[in-house]
Design a protein around this motif. Structure first.
Motif, PDB file in Angstrom:
ATOM      1  N   PHE A 157     -18.990 -70.811  82.137  1.00  0.00           N
ATOM      2  CA  PHE A 157     -18.805 -71.361  80.699  1.00  0.00           C
ATOM      3  C   PHE A 157     -18.249 -72.708  80.685  1.00  0.00           C
ATOM      4  O   PHE A 157     -18.435 -73.550  80.114  1.00  0.00           O
ATOM      5  CB  PHE A 157     -17.612 -70.569  80.051  1.00  0.00           C
ATOM      6  N   VAL A 158     -17.195 -73.114  81.984  1.00  0.00           N
ATOM      7  CA  VAL A 158     -16.663 -74.273  82.080  1.00  0.00           C
ATOM      8  C   VAL A 158     -17.720 -75.237  82.474  1.00  0.00           C
ATOM      9  O   VAL A 158     -17.832 -76.291  81.920  1.00  0.00           O
ATOM     10  CB  VAL A 158     -15.562 -74.206  83.285  1.00  0.00           C
ATOM     11  N   PHE A 159     -18.674 -74.973  83.560  1.00  0.00           N
ATOM     12  CA  PHE A 159     -19.767 -75.966  83.968  1.00  0.00           C
ATOM     13  C   PHE A 159     -20.483 -76.220  82.533  1.00  0.00           C
ATOM     14  O   PHE A 159     -21.208 -77.278  82.408  1.00  0.00           O
ATOM     15  CB  PHE A 159     -20.526 -75.399  85.080  1.00  0.00           C
ATOM     16  N   GLY A 160     -21.121 -74.997  82.099  1.00  0.00           N
ATOM     17  CA  GLY A 160     -21.942 -75.136  80.930  1.00  0.00           C
ATOM     18  C   GLY A 160     -21.340 -76.133  79.625  1.00  0.00           C
ATOM     19  O   GLY A 160     -22.307 -76.738  79.225  1.00  0.00           O
ATOM     20  N   PHE A 161     -20.317 -75.992  79.473  1.00  0.00           N
ATOM     21  CA  PHE A 161     -19.774 -76.803  78.473  1.00  0.00           C
ATOM     22  C   PHE A 161     -19.766 -78.136  78.616  1.00  0.00           C
ATOM     23  O   PHE A 161     -20.179 -79.118  77.949  1.00  0.00           O
ATOM     24  CB  PHE A 161     -18.277 -76.401  78.008  1.00  0.00           C
ATOM     25  N   PHE A 162     -19.421 -78.742  80.018  1.00  0.00           N
ATOM     26  CA  PHE A 162     -19.530 -80.067  80.576  1.00  0.00           C
ATOM     27  C   PHE A 162     -20.985 -80.518  80.508  1.00  0.00           C
ATOM     28  O   PHE A 162     -21.114 -81.703  80.284  1.00  0.00           O
ATOM     29  CB  PHE A 162     -18.910 -80.148  81.859  1.00  0.00           C
ATOM     30  N   MET A 163     -21.753 -79.789  80.994  1.00  0.00           N
ATOM     31  CA  MET A 163     -23.415 -80.034  80.758  1.00  0.00           C
ATOM     32  C   MET A 163     -23.573 -80.364  79.439  1.00  0.00           C
ATOM     33  O   MET A 163     -24.490 -81.311  79.300  1.00  0.00           O
ATOM     34  CB  MET A 163     -24.087 -78.817  81.624  1.00  0.00           C
ATOM     35  N   PHE A 164     -23.270 -79.486  78.437  1.00  0.00           N
ATOM     36  CA  PHE A 164     -23.480 -79.757  77.220  1.00  0.00           C
ATOM     37  C   PHE A 164     -23.263 -81.071  76.732  1.00  0.00           C
ATOM     38  O   PHE A 164     -24.061 -82.155  76.178  1.00  0.00           O
ATOM     39  CB  PHE A 164     -23.208 -78.617  76.211  1.00  0.00           C
ATOM     40  N   ILE A 165     -21.898 -81.511  77.014  1.00  0.00           N
ATOM     41  CA  ILE A 165     -21.354 -82.864  76.432  1.00  0.00           C
ATOM     42  C   ILE A 165     -22.280 -83.905  77.114  1.00  0.00           C
ATOM     43  O   ILE A 165     -22.494 -84.930  76.488  1.00  0.00           O
ATOM     44  CB  ILE A 165     -20.021 -82.843  77.003  1.00  0.00           C
ATOM     45  N   SER A 166     -22.462 -83.868  78.397  1.00  0.00           N
ATOM     46  CA  SER A 166     -23.283 -84.962  79.264  1.00  0.00           C
ATOM     47  C   SER A 166     -24.624 -85.206  78.729  1.00  0.00           C
ATOM     48  O   SER A 166     -25.211 -86.222  78.470  1.00  0.00           O
ATOM     49  CB  SER A 166     -23.185 -84.898  80.592  1.00  0.00           C
ATOM     50  N   ILE A 220     -17.043 -69.395  73.867  1.00  0.00           N
ATOM     51  CA  ILE A 220     -17.642 -69.452  72.324  1.00  0.00           C
ATOM     52  C   ILE A 220     -18.227 -70.833  72.203  1.00  0.00           C
ATOM     53  O   ILE A 220     -19.316 -70.936  71.642  1.00  0.00           O
ATOM     54  CB  ILE A 220     -16.417 -69.403  71.612  1.00  0.00           C
ATOM     55  N   THR A 221     -17.728 -72.072  72.662  1.00  0.00           N
ATOM     56  CA  THR A 221     -18.163 -73.294  72.287  1.00  0.00           C
ATOM     57  C   THR A 221     -19.413 -73.751  73.257  1.00  0.00           C
ATOM     58  O   THR A 221     -20.485 -74.295  72.864  1.00  0.00           O
ATOM     59  CB  THR A 221     -17.460 -74.342  72.608  1.00  0.00           C
ATOM     60  N   LEU A 222     -19.611 -72.903  74.409  1.00  0.00           N
ATOM     61  CA  LEU A 222     -20.944 -73.154  75.121  1.00  0.00           C
ATOM     62  C   LEU A 222     -22.076 -72.538  74.393  1.00  0.00           C
ATOM     63  O   LEU A 222     -23.052 -72.984  74.157  1.00  0.00           O
ATOM     64  CB  LEU A 222     -20.786 -72.571  76.406  1.00  0.00           C
ATOM     65  N   ALA A 223     -21.794 -71.336  73.641  1.00  0.00           N
ATOM     66  CA  ALA A 223     -22.835 -70.621  72.844  1.00  0.00           C
ATOM     67  C   ALA A 223     -23.350 -71.473  71.746  1.00  0.00           C
ATOM     68  O   ALA A 223     -24.324 -71.538  71.350  1.00  0.00           O
ATOM     69  CB  ALA A 223     -22.067 -69.405  72.256  1.00  0.00           C
ATOM     70  N   ILE A 224     -22.250 -72.127  70.986  1.00  0.00           N
ATOM     71  CA  ILE A 224     -22.661 -73.051  70.266  1.00  0.00           C
ATOM     72  C   ILE A 224     -23.498 -74.199  70.719  1.00  0.00           C
ATOM     73  O   ILE A 224     -24.619 -74.805  69.905  1.00  0.00           O
ATOM     74  CB  ILE A 224     -21.267 -73.734  69.497  1.00  0.00           C
ATOM     75  N   GLY A 225     -23.009 -74.781  71.808  1.00  0.00           N
ATOM     76  CA  GLY A 225     -23.791 -75.931  72.506  1.00  0.00           C
ATOM     77  C   GLY A 225     -25.094 -75.461  72.586  1.00  0.00           C
ATOM     78  O   GLY A 225     -26.428 -76.120  72.486  1.00  0.00           O
ATOM     79  N   LEU A 226     -25.582 -74.293  73.219  1.00  0.00           N
ATOM     80  CA  LEU A 226     -26.741 -73.974  73.566  1.00  0.00           C
ATOM     81  C   LEU A 226     -27.581 -73.666  72.385  1.00  0.00           C
ATOM     82  O   LEU A 226     -28.858 -73.803  72.279  1.00  0.00           O
ATOM     83  CB  LEU A 226     -26.671 -72.304  74.472  1.00  0.00           C
ATOM     84  N   TRP A 227     -27.040 -73.045  71.399  1.00  0.00           N
ATOM     85  CA  TRP A 227     -27.835 -72.911  70.051  1.00  0.00           C
ATOM     86  C   TRP A 227     -28.072 -74.372  69.450  1.00  0.00           C
ATOM     87  O   TRP A 227     -29.314 -74.312  69.101  1.00  0.00           O
ATOM     88  CB  TRP A 227     -26.841 -72.155  69.051  1.00  0.00           C
ATOM     89  N   HIS A 233     -31.883 -79.706  67.048  1.00  0.00           N
ATOM     90  CA  HIS A 233     -31.847 -80.566  65.595  1.00  0.00           C
ATOM     91  C   HIS A 233     -30.698 -81.905  66.017  1.00  0.00           C
ATOM     92  O   HIS A 233     -30.757 -82.588  65.117  1.00  0.00           O
ATOM     93  CB  HIS A 233     -31.310 -79.661  64.653  1.00  0.00           C
ATOM     94  N   ARG A 234     -30.076 -81.861  67.010  1.00  0.00           N
ATOM     95  CA  ARG A 234     -29.183 -82.843  67.373  1.00  0.00           C
ATOM     96  C   ARG A 234     -29.818 -83.623  68.219  1.00  0.00           C
ATOM     97  O   ARG A 234     -28.743 -84.314  69.138  1.00  0.00           O
ATOM     98  CB  ARG A 234     -27.856 -82.274  67.475  1.00  0.00           C
ATOM     99  N   GLY A 235     -31.069 -83.725  68.612  1.00  0.00           N
ATOM    100  CA  GLY A 235     -31.284 -84.842  69.751  1.00  0.00           C
ATOM    101  C   GLY A 235     -31.842 -83.976  70.942  1.00  0.00           C
ATOM    102  O   GLY A 235     -32.784 -84.004  71.338  1.00  0.00           O
ATOM    103  N   VAL A 236     -30.805 -83.296  71.533  1.00  0.00           N
ATOM    104  CA  VAL A 236     -31.144 -82.597  72.935  1.00  0.00           C
ATOM    105  C   VAL A 236     -31.980 -81.332  72.623  1.00  0.00           C
ATOM    106  O   VAL A 236     -31.524 -80.668  71.452  1.00  0.00           O
ATOM    107  CB  VAL A 236     -29.945 -82.316  73.310  1.00  0.00           C
ATOM    108  N   ARG A 237     -33.010 -81.118  73.316  1.00  0.00           N
ATOM    109  CA  ARG A 237     -33.742 -80.075  73.213  1.00  0.00           C
ATOM    110  C   ARG A 237     -34.145 -79.213  74.538  1.00  0.00           C
ATOM    111  O   ARG A 237     -34.514 -79.915  75.703  1.00  0.00           O
ATOM    112  CB  ARG A 237     -35.108 -80.400  72.314  1.00  0.00           C
TER     113      ARG A 237
END
Length: 486
Positions: A157-166, A220-227, A233-237
């Protein structure tokens, strides 16, 4: 205007932002300001944990101090993979190769999650053994191990969240990650006291509760990021069909990402090694050093944030074939950080004693901390100029060059200089090591950038990308990438 309407206005402005044409200053700072806030919120994570654990017990606070260096090393590896994904995505977006950008994002998600699961499971059995190397009291080691074991199991979850931000940054959206990071901090603030102290239906978990709160909020926030990324809809797909691991792409991510990991970890490692030198002096010197580096860390936040903005703009402009615009972005960012942080540094020297007095009332510590700032603060601008150009190297894909500059400045120059100079001039020699390393780092980074190696590399990458687009649904490997280092 409602909060929802205001946020929608921010998002619409973000979508209209063009990183490859028009003015440079507005998009660069529009990217960077949310990144500064995101970095501050990330720091708040650690502050919140420490604050609540400080009320719970001294042992738990000491345990966090021993756990954090190991956590930082893990996060550095996560950031390396994330930088690799961000660079590839930025270059493909700049080249209008949306298919390749989606494939790069999907593969980055897949490999980040696989790597985090593997590292977490492999490291779990050795947590106690590694912590014993610090030779701390058994109860502190036991508490730190309790924290780290939960952290290791939730590393995905930690890795996934940083990945989403980048990945979002690679597309040019830094507002969405900032807002989600804010949600993360709020969840952590709420859960920390509930799980640490055992409020209401929650059991008292102590330091384990702090770790669990962190992992749960990240999940929780990674789940939001993956969604967000699956919807696109926000650029990244990202697409599930493109998340089947491609070994050749994994090697590409490692080739770009590992040097970025070294860049992040080597700076922190040098600060840690300097503790061995500082520890040879009196307690006021140790305390003054801690306060001085804390002030320095505040200055680092805008420098790193603008560096990440430069990374994204450089990547997209290289992808678009706007090599001169990429060079101008680095020049503007370098001068801006140099002038602003130099002014901030000079102002800091004028109010050094009041600044240090915020952290302590001990006159001896105030004197030492002020001395640190007198020598180091005037070189804040050099640190900023160095990091601005490191962002340019990363944007081109020359992460090995960026890492090399950091290793030379802090590993090969600062630590040996501090070791020798402290024996000749006392603590002043340690303070001078910061100033010298900032000067060397800025000189090397700017000199390498002006040599233009990055320019020829970028042009070569653009030429390769001018072929027909790759059908990423039919082929597993994206060709024509410029992000391979020398």
């Amino acid at each position: 205007m409602s909060v929802r309407e205001h946020l929608e206005g921010i998002f619409r402005e973000q979508e209209d932002l063009d990183l490859t044409s028009g003015g440079i200053v507005k998009p660069l700072f529009y990217l960077s300001i949310p990144l500064i806030i995101t970095n501050v919120l990330q720091t708040a994570y650690n502050v919140v944990d420490t604050a609540w654990l400080g009320r719970y017990g001294t042992t738990e606070v000491a345990a966090i101090s021993f756990a954090f260096p190991l956590i930082f090393l893990l996060i550095s590896f996560a950031m390396g993979l994330s930088v690799a994904g961000s660079v590839l995505v930025a270059q493909y977006v700049g080249a209008n190769r949306e298919g390749e950008a989606e494939y790069a994002a999907s593969q980055t998600v897949a490999f980040s999650m696989l790597a985090s699961i593997a590292i977490g499971l492999a490291g779990y059995p050795f947590v106690d053994d590694v912590l014993r190397l610090f030779d701390a009291e058994p109860e502190i080691i036991a508490a730190a191990a309790e924290y780290l074991r939960i952290y290791a199991l939730g590393l995905v979850f930690v890795f996934g969240f940083f990945m989403f931000i980048s990945l979002m940054r690679g597309y040019g959206d830094t507002v969405t990650p900032m807002l989600i990071m804010f949600v993360t901090v709020v969840i952590n603030v709420i859960l920390d006291p509930l799980l640490i102290f055992g409020v209401g239906p929650f059991p008292e978990m102590g330091i384990a509760g702090a770790s669990l709160a962190t992992i749960f909020s990240r999940a929780i926030t990674l789940a939001i990021g993956l969604w967000i990324m699956l919807r696109g809809h926000r650029g990244v797909r990202i697409r599930l069909s493109q998340m089947v691991p491609d070994p050749s792409y994994g090697l590409k991510l490692l080739r770009i990402g590992l040097p970025a990991s070294f860049e992040g970890s080597s700076r922190a490692l040098t600060i840690t090694l300097l503790l061995f030198v500082v520890a040879t002096f009196s307690e006021p010197v140790i305390a003054g050093y801690g306060i001085g580096t804390r002030v320095l860390s505040v200055i680092v936040l805008p420098a790193i944030a603008l560096s990440q903005g430069v990374e994204t703009m450089t990547g997209q402009n290289i992808g678009a074939g706007e090599v001169d615009r990429a060079a101008e972005t680095n020049r503007i960012a370098g001068w801006t950080l140099f002038l602003v942080l130099t002014a901030a540094g000079l102002l800091t020297t004028l109010v050094a004693e009041p600044v240090v007095s915020i952290f302590t009332t001990d006159p001896a510590v105030v004197d030492v901390g002020s001395s640190f700032l007198y020598y180091v603060a005037p070189t804040f601008g050099l640190f900023g100029a160095m990091y601005a150009h490191l962002g340019g190297f990363r944007g081109v894909g020359m992460t090995m060059t960026a890492a090399g500059v950091v290793i030379v400045a802090f590993g090969l120059v600062q630590f040996p200089f501090a070791w020798y100079a402290s024996s000749e001039w006392g603590p002043t020699g340690i303070w001078l090591s910061f100033a010298v390393s900032h000067f060397v780092g800025a000189t090397v980074a700017i000199g390498l950038f002006r040599r233009g190696t990055w320019r020829s590399k970028g042009v070569a990458g653009v030429a390769r990308r001018r072929g027909p687009p790759v059908d990423v649904d039919a082929e597993s490997t994206v060709e024509g990438d410029s992000a391979d280092d020398d």
